[in-house]
Motif scaffolding. Structure first.
Motif, PDB file in Angstrom:
ATOM      1  N   SER A  21       8.214 -10.246  -4.645  1.00 38.44           N
ATOM      2  CA  SER A  21       7.803 -10.459  -6.024  1.00 38.44           C
ATOM      3  C   SER A  21       6.727 -11.537  -6.070  1.00 38.44           C
ATOM      4  CB  SER A  21       8.998 -10.912  -6.878  1.00 38.44           C
ATOM      5  OG  SER A  21      10.009  -9.936  -6.899  1.00 38.44           O
ATOM      6  N   CYS A  22       5.845 -11.417  -7.028  1.00 41.23           N
ATOM      7  CA  CYS A  22       4.795 -12.409  -7.246  1.00 41.23           C
ATOM      8  C   CYS A  22       4.700 -12.671  -8.740  1.00 41.23           C
ATOM      9  CB  CYS A  22       3.467 -11.900  -6.711  1.00 41.23           C
ATOM     10  SG  CYS A  22       2.049 -12.945  -7.123  1.00 41.23           S
ATOM     11  N   GLY A  23       5.175 -13.837  -9.150  1.00 36.34           N
ATOM     12  CA  GLY A  23       5.040 -14.240 -10.535  1.00 36.34           C
ATOM     13  C   GLY A  23       3.667 -14.829 -10.782  1.00 36.34           C
ATOM     14  N   TYR A  24       3.047 -14.466 -11.906  1.00 32.01           N
ATOM     15  CA  TYR A  24       1.699 -14.980 -12.176  1.00 32.01           C
ATOM     16  C   TYR A  24       1.597 -15.487 -13.599  1.00 32.01           C
ATOM     17  CZ  TYR A  24       1.229 -10.125 -13.875  1.00 32.01           C
ATOM     18  OH  TYR A  24       1.422  -8.916 -14.510  1.00 32.01           O
ATOM     19  N   THR A  25       0.621 -16.374 -13.802  1.00 32.40           N
ATOM     20  CA  THR A  25       0.436 -16.952 -15.135  1.00 32.40           C
ATOM     21  C   THR A  25      -0.373 -16.028 -16.022  1.00 32.40           C
ATOM     22  OG1 THR A  25      -1.438 -18.191 -14.245  1.00 32.40           O
ATOM     23  CG2 THR A  25       0.684 -19.336 -14.386  1.00 32.40           C
ATOM     24  N   SER A  26      -1.282 -15.256 -15.436  1.00 28.55           N
ATOM     25  CA  SER A  26      -2.025 -14.244 -16.188  1.00 28.55           C
ATOM     26  C   SER A  26      -2.541 -13.194 -15.221  1.00 28.55           C
ATOM     27  CB  SER A  26      -3.194 -14.869 -16.958  1.00 28.55           C
ATOM     28  OG  SER A  26      -4.112 -15.459 -16.071  1.00 28.55           O
ATOM     29  N   SER A  27      -2.566 -11.971 -15.678  1.00 24.01           N
ATOM     30  CA  SER A  27      -3.004 -10.881 -14.821  1.00 24.01           C
ATOM     31  C   SER A  27      -4.517 -10.840 -14.754  1.00 24.01           C
ATOM     32  CB  SER A  27      -2.466  -9.546 -15.350  1.00 24.01           C
ATOM     33  OG  SER A  27      -2.775  -8.508 -14.452  1.00 24.01           O
ATOM     34  N   ARG A  28      -5.006 -10.201 -13.731  1.00 23.19           N
ATOM     35  CA  ARG A  28      -6.432 -10.006 -13.545  1.00 23.19           C
ATOM     36  C   ARG A  28      -6.706  -8.544 -13.251  1.00 23.19           C
ATOM     37  NH1 ARG A  28      -6.713 -13.952 -15.900  1.00 23.19           N
ATOM     38  NH2 ARG A  28      -7.790 -15.904 -15.405  1.00 23.19           N
ATOM     39  N   ALA A  71       5.027  -7.186 -18.615  1.00 21.28           N
ATOM     40  CA  ALA A  71       5.888  -7.902 -19.557  1.00 21.28           C
ATOM     41  C   ALA A  71       6.568  -9.088 -18.874  1.00 21.28           C
ATOM     42  CB  ALA A  71       6.926  -6.965 -20.152  1.00 21.28           C
ATOM     43  N   LYS A  72       6.914  -8.914 -17.622  1.00 18.53           N
ATOM     44  CA  LYS A  72       7.547  -9.990 -16.848  1.00 18.53           C
ATOM     45  C   LYS A  72       6.522 -10.818 -16.084  1.00 18.53           C
ATOM     46  CE  LYS A  72      11.983  -7.647 -16.165  1.00 18.53           C
ATOM     47  NZ  LYS A  72      12.979  -7.169 -15.169  1.00 18.53           N
ATOM     48  N   LYS A  73       5.260 -10.438 -16.161  1.00 15.41           N
ATOM     49  CA  LYS A  73       4.187 -11.103 -15.421  1.00 15.41           C
ATOM     50  C   LYS A  73       4.558 -11.199 -13.940  1.00 15.41           C
ATOM     51  CE  LYS A  73       2.124 -13.689 -19.211  1.00 15.41           C
ATOM     52  NZ  LYS A  73       1.669 -15.013 -19.695  1.00 15.41           N
ATOM     53  N   THR A  74       4.907 -10.063 -13.384  1.00 15.70           N
ATOM     54  CA  THR A  74       5.342 -10.024 -11.993  1.00 15.70           C
ATOM     55  C   THR A  74       4.742  -8.817 -11.282  1.00 15.70           C
ATOM     56  OG1 THR A  74       7.444 -11.082 -12.576  1.00 15.70           O
ATOM     57  CG2 THR A  74       7.324 -10.006 -10.442  1.00 15.70           C
ATOM     58  N   LEU A  75       4.232  -9.069 -10.090  1.00 18.16           N
ATOM     59  CA  LEU A  75       3.746  -8.028  -9.186  1.00 18.16           C
ATOM     60  C   LEU A  75       4.800  -7.835  -8.107  1.00 18.16           C
ATOM     61  CD1 LEU A  75       1.135  -6.327  -8.380  1.00 18.16           C
ATOM     62  CD2 LEU A  75       0.677  -8.220  -6.790  1.00 18.16           C
ATOM     63  N   TYR A  76       5.031  -6.589  -7.711  1.00 18.59           N
ATOM     64  CA  TYR A  76       6.044  -6.291  -6.709  1.00 18.59           C
ATOM     65  C   TYR A  76       5.438  -5.570  -5.511  1.00 18.59           C
ATOM     66  CZ  TYR A  76       9.259  -7.085 -10.607  1.00 18.59           C
ATOM     67  OH  TYR A  76       9.943  -7.626 -11.665  1.00 18.59           O
ATOM     68  N   LEU A  77       6.100  -5.694  -4.381  1.00 22.11           N
ATOM     69  CA  LEU A  77       5.804  -4.873  -3.218  1.00 22.11           C
ATOM     70  C   LEU A  77       7.138  -4.417  -2.636  1.00 22.11           C
ATOM     71  CD1 LEU A  77       3.519  -3.737  -1.420  1.00 22.11           C
ATOM     72  CD2 LEU A  77       3.980  -5.644   0.146  1.00 22.11           C
ATOM     73  N   GLN A  78       7.457  -3.154  -2.844  1.00 22.33           N
ATOM     74  CA  GLN A  78       8.658  -2.576  -2.264  1.00 22.33           C
ATOM     75  C   GLN A  78       8.319  -2.097  -0.861  1.00 22.33           C
ATOM     76  OE1 GLN A  78      11.888  -2.277  -3.530  1.00 22.33           O
ATOM     77  NE2 GLN A  78      12.366  -1.587  -1.454  1.00 22.33           N
ATOM     78  N   MET A  79       9.031  -2.620   0.115  1.00 24.92           N
ATOM     79  CA  MET A  79       8.746  -2.300   1.514  1.00 24.92           C
ATOM     80  C   MET A  79       9.964  -1.612   2.119  1.00 24.92           C
ATOM     81  SD  MET A  79       6.786  -5.787   2.717  1.00 24.92           S
ATOM     82  CE  MET A  79       8.264  -6.765   2.669  1.00 24.92           C
ATOM     83  N   ASN A  80       9.797  -0.353   2.496  1.00 25.73           N
ATOM     84  CA  ASN A  80      10.863   0.432   3.110  1.00 25.73           C
ATOM     85  C   ASN A  80      10.488   0.774   4.554  1.00 25.73           C
ATOM     86  OD1 ASN A  80      12.207   0.460   0.606  1.00 25.73           O
ATOM     87  ND2 ASN A  80      11.143   2.337  -0.012  1.00 25.73           N
ATOM     88  N   SER A  81      11.492   1.200   5.310  1.00 26.23           N
ATOM     89  CA  SER A  81      11.275   1.606   6.703  1.00 26.23           C
ATOM     90  C   SER A  81      10.467   0.552   7.453  1.00 26.23           C
ATOM     91  CB  SER A  81      10.557   2.965   6.762  1.00 26.23           C
ATOM     92  OG  SER A  81      11.315   3.955   6.090  1.00 26.23           O
ATOM     93  N   LEU A  82      10.871  -0.685   7.322  1.00 27.35           N
ATOM     94  CA  LEU A  82      10.124  -1.787   7.917  1.00 27.35           C
ATOM     95  C   LEU A  82      10.113  -1.705   9.443  1.00 27.35           C
ATOM     96  CD1 LEU A  82      11.217  -4.583   5.481  1.00 27.35           C
ATOM     97  CD2 LEU A  82       8.846  -4.014   6.040  1.00 27.35           C
TER      98      LEU A  82
END
Length: 120
Positions: A21-28, A71-82
């Motif tokens: 997860s990456c919380g941010y103050t404002s999106s770009r 809405a949550k000001k969050t970017l995600y990276l779901q990583m499977n089959s690592l």
């Protein structure tokens, strides 16, 4: 200014999953995940632009998914089959301007990173 704070890293066995997860103050315009690579400071892993268009490094296609919850000001990276070769520090990055794709390394804003370790 944009502040980016990553979380969710950890240690996992090969074949396992993690969600960063990456919380941010404002999106770009361009939001991205990157990690170190041989011969490079960092390589793009996945990007998403403000229109929802995504791009992925060939090495993670079909295994990783980038998404954003504005809405949550969050970017995600779901990583499977690592895989063990996915081990490294993962950084969240952002930029106001195009282009937005994994080949771009000069994004303006960067977080401090979260460590991912995959054991075989």
């Amino acid at each position: 200014q944009v502040q980016l704070v990553e979380s969710g890293g950890g240690s996992v066995q090969a074949g396992g999953s993690l969600r960063l997860s990456c919380g941010y103050t404002s999106s770009r315009y361009c939001m991205s995940w990157a990690r170190p690579a041989p011969g490079k400071l960092r390589e793009g892993v996945a990007t998403v632009d403000s229109g929802g268009v995504t791009s992925y490094a060939d090495s993670v296609k079909g295994r990783f998914t980038i998404s954003e919850d504005s809405a949550k000001k969050t970017l995600y990276l779901q990583m499977n089959s690592l895989k063990p070769e996915d081990t490294g520090m993962y950084y969240c990055a952002a930029d106001t301007y195009s282009p937005c794709h994994v080949g771009r390394s000069d994004l303006h804003f960067w977080g401090q990173g979260t460590q991912v370790t995959v054991s075989s």
